[in-house]
Design an enzyme around this catalytic site. Structure first.
Site, PDB file in Angstrom:
ATOM      1  N   ARG A 434     -61.448 -69.920 -26.751  1.00 42.78           N
ATOM      2  CA  ARG A 434     -61.373 -70.954 -25.722  1.00 42.78           C
ATOM      3  C   ARG A 434     -62.597 -70.942 -24.828  1.00 42.78           C
ATOM      4  NH1 ARG A 434     -55.290 -69.259 -25.899  1.00 42.78           N
ATOM      5  NH2 ARG A 434     -56.446 -67.544 -26.822  1.00 42.78           N
ATOM      6  N   ARG A 532     -39.009 -83.264 -36.873  1.00 42.36           N
ATOM      7  CA  ARG A 532     -39.612 -84.475 -36.307  1.00 42.36           C
ATOM      8  C   ARG A 532     -40.825 -84.156 -35.434  1.00 42.36           C
ATOM      9  NH1 ARG A 532     -35.644 -87.739 -32.772  1.00 42.36           N
ATOM     10  NH2 ARG A 532     -37.482 -89.049 -32.612  1.00 42.36           N
ATOM     11  N   ASP A 548     -36.042 -93.147 -32.626  1.00 40.99           N
ATOM     12  CA  ASP A 548     -34.900 -92.864 -33.479  1.00 40.99           C
ATOM     13  C   ASP A 548     -34.626 -94.059 -34.378  1.00 40.99           C
ATOM     14  OD1 ASP A 548     -34.490 -90.351 -32.540  1.00 40.99           O
ATOM     15  OD2 ASP A 548     -32.962 -90.906 -31.072  1.00 40.99           O
ATOM     16  N   GLU A 549     -33.829 -93.818 -35.420  1.00 44.63           N
ATOM     17  CA  GLU A 549     -33.577 -94.879 -36.393  1.00 44.63           C
ATOM     18  C   GLU A 549     -32.777 -96.034 -35.811  1.00 44.63           C
ATOM     19  OE1 GLU A 549     -29.969 -92.265 -36.626  1.00 44.63           O
ATOM     20  OE2 GLU A 549     -32.131 -92.020 -36.337  1.00 44.63           O
ATOM     21  N   ASP A 550     -32.032 -95.792 -34.712  1.00 41.12           N
ATOM     22  CA  ASP A 550     -31.210 -96.854 -34.145  1.00 41.12           C
ATOM     23  C   ASP A 550     -31.763 -97.387 -32.829  1.00 41.12           C
ATOM     24  OD1 ASP A 550     -30.786 -94.605 -32.721  1.00 41.12           O
ATOM     25  OD2 ASP A 550     -28.618 -94.503 -33.019  1.00 41.12           O
ATOM     26  N   GLU A 636     -33.208 -81.354 -29.472  1.00 42.65           N
ATOM     27  CA  GLU A 636     -34.652 -81.286 -29.709  1.00 42.65           C
ATOM     28  C   GLU A 636     -35.429 -82.084 -28.668  1.00 42.65           C
ATOM     29  OE1 GLU A 636     -33.779 -85.230 -31.261  1.00 42.65           O
ATOM     30  OE2 GLU A 636     -32.715 -83.320 -31.268  1.00 42.65           O
ATOM     31  N   ASP A 637     -34.839 -83.185 -28.178  1.00 42.19           N
ATOM     32  CA  ASP A 637     -35.503 -83.990 -27.159  1.00 42.19           C
ATOM     33  C   ASP A 637     -35.539 -83.259 -25.820  1.00 42.19           C
ATOM     34  OD1 ASP A 637     -32.767 -84.098 -26.973  1.00 42.19           O
ATOM     35  OD2 ASP A 637     -32.625 -86.274 -26.778  1.00 42.19           O
ATOM     36  N   ARG A 684     -25.437 -79.919 -25.107  1.00 36.52           N
ATOM     37  CA  ARG A 684     -26.695 -80.156 -24.409  1.00 36.52           C
ATOM     38  C   ARG A 684     -26.790 -79.321 -23.128  1.00 36.52           C
ATOM     39  NH1 ARG A 684     -29.365 -84.365 -26.800  1.00 36.52           N
ATOM     40  NH2 ARG A 684     -30.472 -85.241 -25.020  1.00 36.52           N
TER      41      ARG A 684
END
Length: 729
Positions: A434, A532, A548-550, A636-637, A684
């Site tokens: 670094r 993801r 998301d898919e929806d 995960e979110d 959650r």
């Protein structure tokens, strides 16, 4: 007869003197000449040049051979130094005392020796070992290790301490992997004892590196040892408190200009400076307090000032002084380091260092001139006038840097240990090391992983430093998602990536919508949630739109969110917001999806963020947290929000109210059961508390800021509004 005897004696004595001069004196010049030549040229004619590529055994400076001839001509102090373990490897450097070949196959891995039955170990050292074992550097296989750490407690090597480990020399030498200390790292806080307080650890460290507190510049081996701060046994293992700079007030002056409160040593090491502090103490803005009340027999040695000093010392509260002073004096104690150093950093009180010869903590990476005033013990009387002459702008900058350094590298034992390992890793993997900018600016070297890139522009944190910001032409347009029409029509799109985590087979190609940009389909191998956030090579732009898919978003909403993200590239920017709260009844963190004025999370079901967070999520977070996410198929979110907030110390950015989002989601049959399932929210909340435990605290930050397209309205004509379609949603 008597005269003849006297004559014979005188003649014999003269002959003896002549012989002594001839055989002794003739050799003295030659011996002196050899010593002169050896010191001038640095080698002996009968000693070959060293071959550093050969296997190194016990290291001894090649121009100081351990022979009787050499020892005859050195001073007693030099002989003592050579025989002391600190000095035997004084010339060790990475290229001479470190085996890089161990690190080539498995990168930088650290092995911790198994703890031996019956060996006592302090809580602080146990925390050090636990930190290493829980880090991404740890390996349980010594064959894969680049670096080795002892399980024998080496922190306190003061023979008068109850934590002192006896017979350490024999115990270390008997370790099967010791190899004279090569590729070993030894942690130490205290060395030596009364009255000399030398830096000798009491055993031969061989070629091992030292991570040592209170190390002197004279004994510090640059780019080999690591100077660490002196920390107390109460120092938190993880997390740690934030710094105390709450407001950047202008002017940045506090009640006191310069303060100190501590012991006054009447005699011995460290007494000179502390005995002279009363000369600059004025009881107004320069308050330097000392007490003689320490040790069992302090009254036997007290002087005429002790009673007055002790009385004044008791009048002031140390914490109040610390938090209400602009500068804090940090004089040496019996050893070079002091607890005052970390206390001043946390309190945003600019340290004024008075410890000549102390190699400051992490000096290899930290530019201390931007956070501290480096003084000279011999110029004590000039300190007040010096700090008064510092401009208020400089004072504010110094105080801000103390807060950054405290939170980045010193607020917990975990950060101290990981910073030490990261420094050594940069030496080993020089091509990936670094830069100074990464170490000395937010968010710091622990979050700027060199394996990702060595170029500042590849990270989301340094656009201001480079004098730029993300542009439409160069940064956005990767879409990491399942499929959505908005992604296809967005003007900023560059590539569409569909992660297919379903058990059903892929649809036929003719069923996919026609697009003007490439569509790449990735089938998840393990079908887990964390996939993801893998750093896929197909993501070639900095901005990632995660859907998301929806999720139902309009093209205008996608475009607007990206426009906002360009101003906040280090944060999560998106639509669905959630919040956390502290449940005092259950004494744990809670999770809520209620619509309130504030929020602390933006769900990644419809959010834009920098692709570096994929790399950080995959390589920085422990397998235990990612495994929990995959096992529950949930959270995960939340974990991504924890990570980004821990890095930035800032909340995410919510764009538009998006009132129809909740109703749209509840109307999706594929997800209705999940949103209504009470176990979903219970999981959650469990996740949040597990995450907070690993991070050492709650990194999420509440915010009430929401960016709406009304800010882009042109007052001339409503028809010229850039995002007028969003207002109808």
């Amino acid at each position: 007869m008597q005269a003849k005897k006297r004559y014979f004696i005188l003649l014999s004595a003269g002959a003896c003197l002549v012989l002594l001069f001839y055989f002794g004196g003739a050799q003295l010049p030659a011996s002196g000449r050899n010593r002169h030549d050896r010191s001038r040229h640095g080698y002996r004619s009968d000693q070959p040049w060293p071959h550093f590529s050969d296997p190194l055994h016990q290291f001894l400076p090649w121009d100081q051979p351990d022979t009787e001839e050499y020892n005859i001509h050195i001073s007693p102090r030099q002989k003592r130094d050579v025989n002391t373990s600190v000095y035997k490897g004084k010339r060790c450097r990475m290229d001479s005392c470190f085996d890089f070949s161990r690190c080539k196959k498995n990168d930088f891995k650290v092995y911790v020796y198994p703890q031996q039955k019956g060996e006592k170990i302090s809580e602080s050292y146990q925390n050090i070992l636990s930190t290493i074992e829980g880090s991404r550097f740890y390996t349980s296989d010594p064959g894969q290790a680049c670096l080795f750490v002892l399980s024998l407690d080496t922190l306190d090597r003061d023979q008068l301490s109850p934590q002192y480990v006896h017979n350490l020399k024999t115990k270390v030498q008997n370790l099967p992997l010791w190899n004279n200390g090569r590729n070993h790292l030894i942690f130490n806080l205290y060395s030596g004892t009364w009255p000399d307080y030398t830096e000798d650890l009491g055993f031969d460290i061989g070629q091992a590196m030292l991570a040592k507190a209170s190390i002197s510049t004279e004994n510090f081996r640059p780019n080999f040892d690591v100077s660490i701060p002196l920390f107390s046994k109460e120092h938190p293992r993880t997390g740690g408190e934030r710094g105390f700079l709450k407001y950047n007030s202008i002017p940045p002056f506090r009640k006191y200009m310069l303060v100190f409160k501590g012991k006054r040593y009447l005699t011995g090491i460290g007494s000179d400076t502390r005995n002279a502090l009363y000369h600059v103490h004025n009881q107004e803005d320069v308050v330097l307090l000392t007490t003689c009340k320490h040790g069992k027999d302090w009254q036997k040695h007290k002087d005429a000032r002790c009673d007055k000093d002790n009385a004044e010392y008791d009048k002031y509260d140390y914490r109040e002084m610390l938090h209400n002073s602009t500068f804090c004096l940090v004089p040496r104690g019996r050893r070079l380091g002091s607890f005052r150093f970390l206390e001043a950093l946390q309190a945003a009180c600019v340290p004024v260092m008075l410890s000549n010869g102390w190699e400051l903590p992490f000096s290899e990476i930290i530019n201390w001139n931007t956070a501290a005033v480096i003084g000279d013990e011999r110029l004590l009387l000039q300190i007040p006038s010096t700090v008064r002459s510092i401009h208020q702008d400089k004072i504010l900058a110094l105080r801000q840097q103390t807060q950054f350094l405290w939170e980045a590298y010193f607020s917990s034992l975990e950060k101290i240990v990981l910073t030490t390992l990261e420094i050594i890793q940069d030496r080993v993997l020089q091509q990936e090391s670094r830069s100074s900018v990464m170490w000395n600016s937010h968010p710091g070297g622990l979050f700027a992983l060199p394996q990702y890139s060595a170029y500042l522009g590849d990270f989301p944190f340094y656009y201001a430093t480079l004098g730029g910001y993300p542009s439409c032409q160069s940064i956005n347009n990767s879409i990491k998602s399942h499929f959505t029409p908005a992604a296809v029509a967005s003007q900023f799109r560059h590539i569409i990536i569909v992660l297919w985590n379903c058990d059903k087979p892929l649809p036929a190609k003719h069923r996919w919508p026609a697009t003007t940009v490439p569509v790449i389909v990735i089938e998840g191998e393990n079908k887990v949630m964390s996939s993801r956030f893998l750093p896929y090579e197909t993501i070639i732009t900095d901005a990632v739109l995660s859907l998301d898919e929806d999720t139902v978003l309009s093209t205008t909403e996608v475009d607007f969110a990206f426009t906002v993200w360009q101003s906040f590239p280090e944060r999560l920017v998106g639509y669905p917001a959630r919040s956390h709260f502290w449940d005092s009844n259950k004494e744990r963190w809670g999770y809520t999806s209620k619509w309130t004025n504030d929020y602390s999370m933006v769900l990644t079901g419809a959010a834009i963020y920098h692709r570096y967070y994929h790399f950080l999520y995959t390589n920085f977070l422990p397998a235990s947290l990612k495994g929990m996410v995959d096992q529950l198929a949930n959270c995960e979110d939340i974990l991504m929000n924890f990570l980004v907030s821990a890095v930035t110390k800032l909340p995410p950015i919510k764009v538009t109210q998006k009132k129809q989002y909740k109703e749209t989601m509840m109307g999706q049959s594929s997800r209705a059961s999940r949103w209504a399932d009470p176990d979903h929210f219970a999981q959650r909340q469990t996740c949040m508390n597990k995450f907070a435990s690993w991070f050492g605290g709650m990194p999420l930050v509440h915010s009430q800021m929401r960016l709406d397209p009304v800010l882009f309205k042109d007052q001339v004509s409503i028809l010229r509004k850039k995002y007028r379609d969003i207002e109808r949603l």
